[in-house]
Design a protein around this motif. Structure first.
Motif, PDB file in Angstrom:
ATOM      1  N   ALA A   1      14.011   5.432  61.302  1.00 50.12           N
ATOM      2  CA  ALA A   1      14.621   6.392  62.228  1.00 50.12           C
ATOM      3  C   ALA A   1      13.612   6.910  63.249  1.00 50.12           C
ATOM      4  CB  ALA A   1      15.217   7.554  61.450  1.00 50.12           C
ATOM      5  N   LYS A   2      14.032   6.892  64.508  1.00 50.56           N
ATOM      6  CA  LYS A   2      13.229   7.450  65.594  1.00 50.56           C
ATOM      7  C   LYS A   2      13.837   8.731  66.158  1.00 50.56           C
ATOM      8  CE  LYS A   2      10.266   3.993  65.733  1.00 50.56           C
ATOM      9  NZ  LYS A   2       8.830   4.172  65.395  1.00 50.56           N
ATOM     10  N   SER A   3      15.020   9.088  65.636  1.00 51.33           N
ATOM     11  CA  SER A   3      15.695  10.282  66.119  1.00 51.33           C
ATOM     12  C   SER A   3      16.454  10.939  64.976  1.00 51.33           C
ATOM     13  CB  SER A   3      16.674   9.935  67.248  1.00 51.33           C
ATOM     14  OG  SER A   3      17.782   9.211  66.733  1.00 51.33           O
ATOM     15  N   PHE A   4      16.888  12.163  65.225  1.00 57.72           N
ATOM     16  CA  PHE A   4      17.665  12.898  64.223  1.00 57.72           C
ATOM     17  C   PHE A   4      18.938  12.147  63.849  1.00 57.72           C
ATOM     18  CE2 PHE A   4      21.266  15.875  63.716  1.00 57.72           C
ATOM     19  CZ  PHE A   4      20.931  16.410  62.477  1.00 57.72           C
ATOM     20  N   TRP A   5      19.608  11.535  64.823  1.00 53.28           N
ATOM     21  CA  TRP A   5      20.900  10.908  64.554  1.00 53.28           C
ATOM     22  C   TRP A   5      20.759   9.651  63.706  1.00 53.28           C
ATOM     23  CZ3 TRP A   5      24.667  14.022  65.128  1.00 53.28           C
ATOM     24  CH2 TRP A   5      24.612  15.033  66.095  1.00 53.28           C
ATOM     25  N   ILE A   6      19.716   8.867  63.903  1.00 52.96           N
ATOM     26  CA  ILE A   6      19.497   7.689  63.048  1.00 52.96           C
ATOM     27  C   ILE A   6      19.152   8.132  61.634  1.00 52.96           C
ATOM     28  CG2 ILE A   6      18.130   5.606  62.706  1.00 52.96           C
ATOM     29  CD1 ILE A   6      20.061   5.498  65.061  1.00 52.96           C
ATOM     30  N   LEU A   7      18.343   9.176  61.521  1.00 55.50           N
ATOM     31  CA  LEU A   7      18.027   9.733  60.202  1.00 55.50           C
ATOM     32  C   LEU A   7      19.304  10.201  59.512  1.00 55.50           C
ATOM     33  CD1 LEU A   7      15.766  10.647  58.211  1.00 55.50           C
ATOM     34  CD2 LEU A   7      15.807  12.856  59.400  1.00 55.50           C
ATOM     35  N   LEU A   8      20.192  10.825  60.276  1.00 53.52           N
ATOM     36  CA  LEU A   8      21.457  11.304  59.725  1.00 53.52           C
ATOM     37  C   LEU A   8      22.318  10.152  59.233  1.00 53.52           C
ATOM     38  CD1 LEU A   8      22.420  14.293  59.618  1.00 53.52           C
ATOM     39  CD2 LEU A   8      23.966  13.727  61.494  1.00 53.52           C
ATOM     40  N   ILE A   9      22.349   9.051  59.987  1.00 52.45           N
ATOM     41  CA  ILE A   9      23.126   7.878  59.571  1.00 52.45           C
ATOM     42  C   ILE A   9      22.572   7.312  58.265  1.00 52.45           C
ATOM     43  CG2 ILE A   9      23.669   5.479  60.172  1.00 52.45           C
ATOM     44  CD1 ILE A   9      23.840   6.431  63.108  1.00 52.45           C
ATOM     45  N   GLY A  10      21.245   7.238  58.165  1.00 49.37           N
ATOM     46  CA  GLY A  10      20.648   6.725  56.935  1.00 49.37           C
ATOM     47  C   GLY A  10      20.973   7.597  55.732  1.00 49.37           C
ATOM     48  N   ARG A  11      20.877   8.905  55.920  1.00 50.22           N
ATOM     49  CA  ARG A  11      21.199   9.807  54.807  1.00 50.22           C
ATOM     50  C   ARG A  11      22.677   9.714  54.441  1.00 50.22           C
ATOM     51  NH1 ARG A  11      17.365  11.412  51.567  1.00 50.22           N
ATOM     52  NH2 ARG A  11      18.418  13.377  51.140  1.00 50.22           N
ATOM     53  N   ALA A  12      23.532   9.487  55.431  1.00 51.53           N
ATOM     54  CA  ALA A  12      24.951   9.295  55.144  1.00 51.53           C
ATOM     55  C   ALA A  12      25.161   8.061  54.279  1.00 51.53           C
ATOM     56  CB  ALA A  12      25.740   9.177  56.451  1.00 51.53           C
ATOM     57  N   GLY A  13      24.398   7.004  54.543  1.00 53.90           N
ATOM     58  CA  GLY A  13      24.495   5.794  53.728  1.00 53.90           C
ATOM     59  C   GLY A  13      24.056   6.030  52.293  1.00 53.90           C
ATOM     60  N   ILE A  14      23.025   6.858  52.112  1.00 51.09           N
ATOM     61  CA  ILE A  14      22.606   7.211  50.757  1.00 51.09           C
ATOM     62  C   ILE A  14      23.727   7.972  50.060  1.00 51.09           C
ATOM     63  CG2 ILE A  14      20.982   8.589  49.399  1.00 51.09           C
ATOM     64  CD1 ILE A  14      18.864   7.988  51.505  1.00 51.09           C
ATOM     65  N   GLY A  15      24.379   8.882  50.782  1.00 52.72           N
ATOM     66  CA  GLY A  15      25.507   9.614  50.207  1.00 52.72           C
ATOM     67  C   GLY A  15      26.657   8.705  49.825  1.00 52.72           C
ATOM     68  N   LEU A  16      26.931   7.701  50.652  1.00 52.34           N
ATOM     69  CA  LEU A  16      27.994   6.750  50.343  1.00 52.34           C
ATOM     70  C   LEU A  16      27.671   5.966  49.078  1.00 52.34           C
ATOM     71  CD1 LEU A  16      30.638   5.371  51.221  1.00 52.34           C
ATOM     72  CD2 LEU A  16      29.238   3.768  52.546  1.00 52.34           C
ATOM     73  N   GLY A  17      26.431   5.492  48.970  1.00 58.31           N
ATOM     74  CA  GLY A  17      26.050   4.750  47.772  1.00 58.31           C
ATOM     75  C   GLY A  17      26.065   5.606  46.524  1.00 58.31           C
ATOM     76  N   GLU A  18      25.554   6.835  46.644  1.00 60.62           N
ATOM     77  CA  GLU A  18      25.546   7.727  45.486  1.00 60.62           C
ATOM     78  C   GLU A  18      26.964   8.109  45.080  1.00 60.62           C
ATOM     79  OE1 GLU A  18      23.613  12.036  44.138  1.00 60.62           O
ATOM     80  OE2 GLU A  18      22.981  11.069  46.012  1.00 60.62           O
ATOM     81  N   GLY A  19      27.823   8.318  46.086  1.00 55.35           N
ATOM     82  CA  GLY A  19      29.217   8.631  45.785  1.00 55.35           C
ATOM     83  C   GLY A  19      29.938   7.485  45.111  1.00 55.35           C
ATOM     84  N   GLY A  20      29.565   6.259  45.437  1.00 58.60           N
ATOM     85  CA  GLY A  20      30.158   5.105  44.779  1.00 58.60           C
ATOM     86  C   GLY A  20      29.636   4.882  43.375  1.00 58.60           C
ATOM     87  N   PHE A  21      28.451   5.427  43.069  1.00 53.33           N
ATOM     88  CA  PHE A  21      27.852   5.225  41.751  1.00 53.33           C
ATOM     89  C   PHE A  21      28.280   6.263  40.725  1.00 53.33           C
ATOM     90  CE2 PHE A  21      24.244   6.596  39.029  1.00 53.33           C
ATOM     91  CZ  PHE A  21      24.232   5.528  38.144  1.00 53.33           C
ATOM     92  N   THR A  22      28.324   7.532  41.106  1.00 51.49           N
ATOM     93  CA  THR A  22      28.470   8.608  40.126  1.00 51.49           C
ATOM     94  C   THR A  22      29.782   8.569  39.347  1.00 51.49           C
ATOM     95  OG1 THR A  22      27.015  10.003  41.437  1.00 51.49           O
ATOM     96  CG2 THR A  22      28.379  11.095  39.797  1.00 51.49           C
ATOM     97  N   PRO A  23      30.968   8.563  39.980  1.00 57.34           N
ATOM     98  CA  PRO A  23      32.203   8.577  39.177  1.00 57.34           C
ATOM     99  C   PRO A  23      32.370   7.358  38.265  1.00 57.34           C
ATOM    100  CG  PRO A  23      32.649   9.247  41.428  1.00 57.34           C
ATOM    101  CD  PRO A  23      31.267   8.703  41.416  1.00 57.34           C
ATOM    102  N   PRO A  24      32.184   6.126  38.774  1.00 56.84           N
ATOM    103  CA  PRO A  24      32.381   4.998  37.849  1.00 56.84           C
ATOM    104  C   PRO A  24      31.354   4.924  36.729  1.00 56.84           C
ATOM    105  CG  PRO A  24      31.599   4.215  39.975  1.00 56.84           C
ATOM    106  CD  PRO A  24      31.959   5.656  40.145  1.00 56.84           C
ATOM    107  N   SER A  25      30.120   5.338  36.983  1.00 55.08           N
ATOM    108  CA  SER A  25      29.117   5.257  35.921  1.00 55.08           C
ATOM    109  C   SER A  25      29.439   6.223  34.793  1.00 55.08           C
ATOM    110  CB  SER A  25      27.723   5.539  36.489  1.00 55.08           C
ATOM    111  OG  SER A  25      27.645   6.837  37.055  1.00 55.08           O
ATOM    112  N   GLN A  26      29.811   7.460  35.130  1.00 58.35           N
ATOM    113  CA  GLN A  26      30.147   8.429  34.083  1.00 58.35           C
ATOM    114  C   GLN A  26      31.438   8.060  33.374  1.00 58.35           C
ATOM    115  OE1 GLN A  26      29.903  12.521  35.403  1.00 58.35           O
ATOM    116  NE2 GLN A  26      28.153  12.092  36.705  1.00 58.35           N
ATOM    117  N   ALA A  27      32.437   7.580  34.118  1.00 57.73           N
ATOM    118  CA  ALA A  27      33.683   7.138  33.493  1.00 57.73           C
ATOM    119  C   ALA A  27      33.437   5.929  32.595  1.00 57.73           C
ATOM    120  CB  ALA A  27      34.713   6.801  34.565  1.00 57.73           C
ATOM    121  N   TRP A  28      32.544   5.051  32.995  1.00 55.20           N
ATOM    122  CA  TRP A  28      32.192   3.864  32.213  1.00 55.20           C
ATOM    123  C   TRP A  28      31.556   4.274  30.888  1.00 55.20           C
ATOM    124  CZ3 TRP A  28      28.987  -0.568  34.936  1.00 55.20           C
ATOM    125  CH2 TRP A  28      29.228  -1.782  34.291  1.00 55.20           C
ATOM    126  N   ILE A  29      30.666   5.257  30.931  1.00 54.48           N
ATOM    127  CA  ILE A  29      30.064   5.772  29.699  1.00 54.48           C
ATOM    128  C   ILE A  29      31.138   6.357  28.792  1.00 54.48           C
ATOM    129  CG2 ILE A  29      28.533   7.567  28.774  1.00 54.48           C
ATOM    130  CD1 ILE A  29      26.789   7.125  31.293  1.00 54.48           C
TER     131      ILE A  29
END
Length: 449
Positions: free
Chosen positions: A114-142
Motif C-alpha cells: 500500500a502506498k496510500s490510505f485507500w489501498i491499505l483499507l482495501i487490504g484490511r478489508a480483504g483480511i476481514g473477508l478471509g477472517e469472516g469466512g473462517f470463523t463461523p465454519p471453523s467453530q461450527a465444524w468443531i
C-alpha cells in the motif's frame, strides 16, 4: 429427553447415530484449526506494532489508523459474514476455510504494498473477508465433531491458536518491523496462510452438521433465512449474551490495539520493545485463560448450567477494574496487568462459543456464530479502536500526547452495562438449555476407534 425435544424426531431416536471420526483424526483436525487460527490472528495483530511508522509514512490521523486497523474489518463482516455462514451451513466447511486462508494471505500482501490510505483499507478489508469466512465454519465444524459436554474444552484448545497469533503478531512483528520495515514484514507474514490452505483442502474431510449431537440428516438440512432468524430470536438468552460479549470486546480491543502507542506516548517505550512485551503478556494471559476456561465451564456447568454465562459476567467486571489499574499505574506494571486481563477474558471465550453453538439447532449453527461475530466485530473489534482513536483526537488540544490515555479511561465505562447484560442472560439460560436438547449424554454418538 429426545421424545420431548423439538429438535429431535422419532426417526432419529430409533436410528443408531452415525459414529464420530476417531479421536486421532479429531486431534489432527483440531491442531490444524489451531494453526490456521494462529495465522489469521497473527496477521491481524501485526498492525498494532506498525501504528507509528504507518501513521507517519502515510500521514494518517489516529481515527484513520483506527479505521484501517479494525473498523473496515467490521464493515466487511456486516456485508459478508452472514452470507458466508449461511453458505457454510449448507456447503463444505472444509473448502470455505481453505479459501478464506488464501484470501486473507493475499490481502496481507496488498497491505504491504500500500502506498496510500485507500489501498491499505482495501487490504484490511480483504483480511476481514478471509477472517469472516473462517470463523463461523471453523467453530461450527468443531461443534459437529465434539459432543456438547466436551465442546467447551475442544473450543479452548482451538482458541490457543488465537493466543499464539496474538503473541507472534506483536512479538515477531515488532522485531521484524525494526529490522526490515513494516512493508517487508507484512509480505513475510502472508506465507503461513498460503501453506495451510492446501493442507486443509486435501487432508481434512467434511462432517455432517449436528453429528456430535446425534441429529439426523433431516434435522441438519438448512432452512430459509427468515425461519432461521425466527428460531434464533426465540432464544431469550442470546440477545443479552451477545450484547454483553460485544461490549467486553469493545473494552478489550480498545485497550489492546492502542497499547504500544500508549506505552510510546505515555511511558516513552519504543514500539518494538512494547510490541514484544505486549505479545508475551497477551500470549501467556490468553493461553492460560483459554486453556482453563473450557474445562472449567464444563466442570462447573455439570453443577449449574448458568456457570457458562456467569464466567462471562465475572470476567467483564474484573476487566473494568484491571483496566483502571493499567491506565493509572506505573509503566512497569502495564503489561503484567494486560496479561492478567487477557487471562480473565480468555476464561469466558470458550464457554461463550459453547453456549451459542449449544442453544441453537445444528442446521443454524454457523449462522448463529456469525451473528455473534458480527456484533463483536462491529461493537468490539471495530468500534473499540475507532472510539478510542476519535476520543484521543478530540482530547488532543487539551491533553496533548496524554489524550490517548484519557480516551482509554472513558472506554472503561462500557464494563458496567456488559456485566448487567450478562446477568440478564444467566436468568434465562437454564430454560433455554433444556429446550435446546443435546445436553443429554444419551444423545452423544460413539467415536470410531
Amino acid at each position: 429427553m429426545a421424545d420431548s425435544d423439538p429438535h429431535f424426531d422419532t426417526a432419529s431416536a430409533v436410528t443408531p447415530p452415525e459414529a464420530l471420526p476417531s479421536m486421532a483424526y479429531r486431534a489432527y483436525f483440531l491442531l490444524l484449526m489451531v494453526l490456521v487460527s494462529a495465522s489469521v490472528q497473527g496477521e491481524r495483530y501485526l498492525m498494532v506494532v506498525m501504528v507509528e511508522p504507518i501513521r507517519h509514512e502515510l500521514g494518517l490521523s489516529d481515527a484513520a489508523i483506527g479505521m484501517a486497523k479494525d473498523m473496515i474489518i467490521a464493515i466487511v463482516y456486516i456485508l459478508a459474514i452472514i452470507p458466508l455462514a449461511r453458505l457454510a451451513d449448507g456447503w463444505s466447511k472444509r473448502k470455505i476455510v481453505a479459501i478464506a486462508a488464501t484470501v486473507w494471505s493475499a490481502a496481507v500482501i496488498v497491505c504491504g504494498l500500500a502506498k496510500s490510505f485507500w489501498i491499505l483499507l482495501i487490504g484490511r478489508a480483504g483480511i476481514g473477508l478471509g477472517e469472516g469466512g473462517f470463523t463461523p465454519p471453523s467453530q461450527a465444524w468443531i461443534a459437529d465433531l465434539f459432543p456438547i459436554r466436551q465442546r467447551a474444552t475442544a473450543l479452548s484448545i482451538f482458541l490457543l491458536g488465537a493466543s499464539l497469533g496474538t503473541f507472534l503478531g506483536p512479538a515477531v512483528g515488532g522485531w521484524a518491523v525494526q529490522a526490515y520495515g513494516w512493508r517487508e514484514t507484512l509480505i513475510f507474514a502472508s506465507i503461513p496462510g498460503f501453506i495451510l490452505a492446501p493442507i486443509v483442502w486435501f487432508t481434512l474431510r467434511d462432517s455432517r452438521s449436528g453429528l456430535a449431537d446425534g441429529a439426523s440428516a433431516e434435522q441438519a438440512r438448512p432452512v430459509p433465512f427468515l425461519q432461521t432468524a425466527r428460531e434464533l430470536l426465540a432464544i431469550r438468552t442470546l440477545p443479552p449474551l451477545i450484547a454483553a460479549a460485544s461490549l467486553n470486546a469493545l473494552l478489550t480491543m480498545g485497550f489492546i490495539s492502542w497499547a504500544p502507542a500508549f506505552m510510546e506516548r505515555t511511558h516513552g517505550m519504543p514500539a518494538s520493545q512494547a510490541g514484544l512485551q505486549m505479545g508475551g503478556a497477551l500470549f501467556f494471559g490468553s493461553a492460560i485463560g483459554h486453556t482453563l476456561g473450557g474445562p472449567l465451564a464444563d466442570y462447573l456447568g455439570r453443577r449449574d448450567m448458568r456457570w457458562y454465562v456467569w464466567i462471562l459476567m465475572l470476567s467483564g467486571a474484573c476487566a473494568t477494574a484491571i483496566g483502571w489499574m493499567i491506565l493509572t499505574g506505573p509503566g512497569d506494571r502495564v503489561f503484567p496487568l494486560y496479561g492478567l486481563n487477557m487471562l480473565l477474558g480468555g476464561l469466558s471465550a470458550a464457554p461463550l462459543m459453547a453456549v451459542v453453538a449449544g442453544l441453537v439447532p445444528s442446521r443454524s449453527r454457523a449462522t448463529a456464530i456469525a451473528v455473534l461475530m458480527v456484533s463483536i466485530q462491529v461493537v468490539g473489534l471495530g468500534g473499540g479502536p475507532v472510539l478510542v482513536g476519535a476520543l484521543s483526537d478530540a482530547l488532543r488540544p487539551v491533553y496533548g500526547e496524554d489524550s490517548l490515555g484519557m480516551a482509554m479511561r472513558w472506554a472503561l465505562l462500557v464494563g458496567i452495562p456488559s456485566t448487567i447484560l450478562a446477568w440478564f442472560a444467566s436468568r434465562s439460560c437454564r430454560k433455554d438449555f433444556a429446550a435446546a436438547g443435546g445436553w443429554d449424554r444419551s444423545t452423544m454418538p460413539a467415536a470410531i476407534h
